[in-house]
Design an enzyme around this catalytic site. Sequence first.
Site, short mmCIF file in Angstrom:
data_model
loop_
_atom_site.label_atom_id
_atom_site.label_comp_id
_atom_site.label_asym_id
_atom_site.label_seq_id
_atom_site.Cartn_x
_atom_site.Cartn_y
_atom_site.Cartn_z
N LYS A 52 0.84 -1.21 0.00
CA LYS A 52 0.00 0.00 0.00
C LYS A 52 0.88 1.25 0.00
O LYS A 52 0.61 2.22 -0.70
CB LYS A 52 -0.96 -0.02 1.20
CG LYS A 52 -2.06 -1.06 1.05
CD LYS A 52 -2.88 -1.30 2.32
CE LYS A 52 -3.86 -2.45 2.09
NZ LYS A 52 -4.64 -2.80 3.28
N GLN A 100 -4.80 -1.72 9.59
CA GLN A 100 -4.67 -3.02 8.92
C GLN A 100 -5.25 -4.14 9.79
O GLN A 100 -4.96 -4.22 10.98
CB GLN A 100 -3.19 -3.29 8.59
CG GLN A 100 -2.96 -4.54 7.76
CD GLN A 100 -3.56 -4.47 6.35
OE1 GLN A 100 -3.69 -3.39 5.77
NE2 GLN A 100 -3.93 -5.61 5.81
N ASP A 123 -11.04 2.56 3.75
CA ASP A 123 -11.30 1.12 3.60
C ASP A 123 -12.79 0.86 3.35
O ASP A 123 -13.16 -0.23 2.91
CB ASP A 123 -10.91 0.38 4.90
CG ASP A 123 -9.58 -0.34 4.80
OD1 ASP A 123 -9.20 -0.74 3.68
OD2 ASP A 123 -8.93 -0.50 5.85
N1 GUN Z 1 -6.84 -7.08 5.84
C1 GUN Z 1 -7.11 -7.79 4.71
N2 GUN Z 1 -7.65 -6.97 3.77
C2 GUN Z 1 -7.70 -5.73 4.31
C3 GUN Z 1 -8.14 -4.47 3.82
O1 GUN Z 1 -8.62 -4.32 2.68
N3 GUN Z 1 -8.02 -3.43 4.69
C4 GUN Z 1 -7.53 -3.57 5.94
N4 GUN Z 1 -7.48 -2.49 6.73
N5 GUN Z 1 -7.12 -4.73 6.44
C5 GUN Z 1 -7.20 -5.80 5.62
#
Ligand code: GUN
Length: 297
Positions: A52, A100, A123
């Site tokens: 990211k 996350q 998100d």
């Molecule tokens: N863990 C797995 N996929 C995601 C996501 O799209 N966002 C976040 N914050 N955590 C995740």
Amino acid sequence: MTIIDGKQTAATIKAEIAAEVALLREKGFRAPHLAAVLVGHDGGSETYVANKIKACAECGFTSTLVRLESTDENPLATERLLEEVDKLNCDPEVDGFIVQLPLPRHIDEQLVIEAIDPAKDVDGFHPVNVGKQSVGLPCFHSATPAGIVELLKRYGISTRGKNVVIVGRSNIVGKPLASMLMQKGEQGDATVTVCHSATDNLATVTRRADILVAALGRPGFITEDMVADGAVVIDVGTTRVPDASRKSGFRLSGDVDYANVAPKCAAITPVPGGVGPMTIVSLMSNTLEAFKRNHGL
Ligand code: GUN
């Protein structure tokens, strides 16, 4: 059979975002800013967050990584994480942020998600955004489903009137994807069925799919006999399975038995290089959107 190339599509979209950011910078705006909170050292989460941050650089964004330690001996207090969330909520220089997941087991994830300002929830996990999405209001869309919808669009695969079967009912993929695809409009208008662990005669249901989405997190679960000839198959699974032949000691496995399913499909996403890169690009799109709202654009 078409292999749906999420990596290439994501690269194209990142270049589009970077071009838009360059124009904004020329007009004197600062760069869009995404922050990520990472608790502990889960291997998968470390990789996702690193990807990211890398994507932010590719799009011309500023990024901040907030690392919080948590171990079995010294677990992070939920209040400490909430403090960090509050700081990011209040920081005018941060357009959007993510925490996350998964969080260590002792922390209530839902409590943390609900502490995020919905206007910064890039998100799309906050119930305000989930609710707005379900009634078709402008909002941040959950990144993985939004990435799948965009991938189908860019490959000219219409969902209108199609039987879409989603295997998996998670809050971050199955449920929001079902909601998006059943909305009225060009990227919706599908007849959606959501299957899960209590579904009877699963293969009978999945064989009716024009578009089959596997999002249950069980490597190779979708076998040849569960897929109709000419179906479009979207594989959301990314499970780390041990593989001694790799330097890392593992490989990523999708939820679809790719080798046997692919030959009978009209189109299929590979793992890796399918849905994964599109999830990250959706996060970038949401961050750019947050930036624009933040600046009245
Ligand atoms: N863990 C797995 N996929 C995601 C996501 O799209 N966002 C976040 N914050 N955590 C995740």
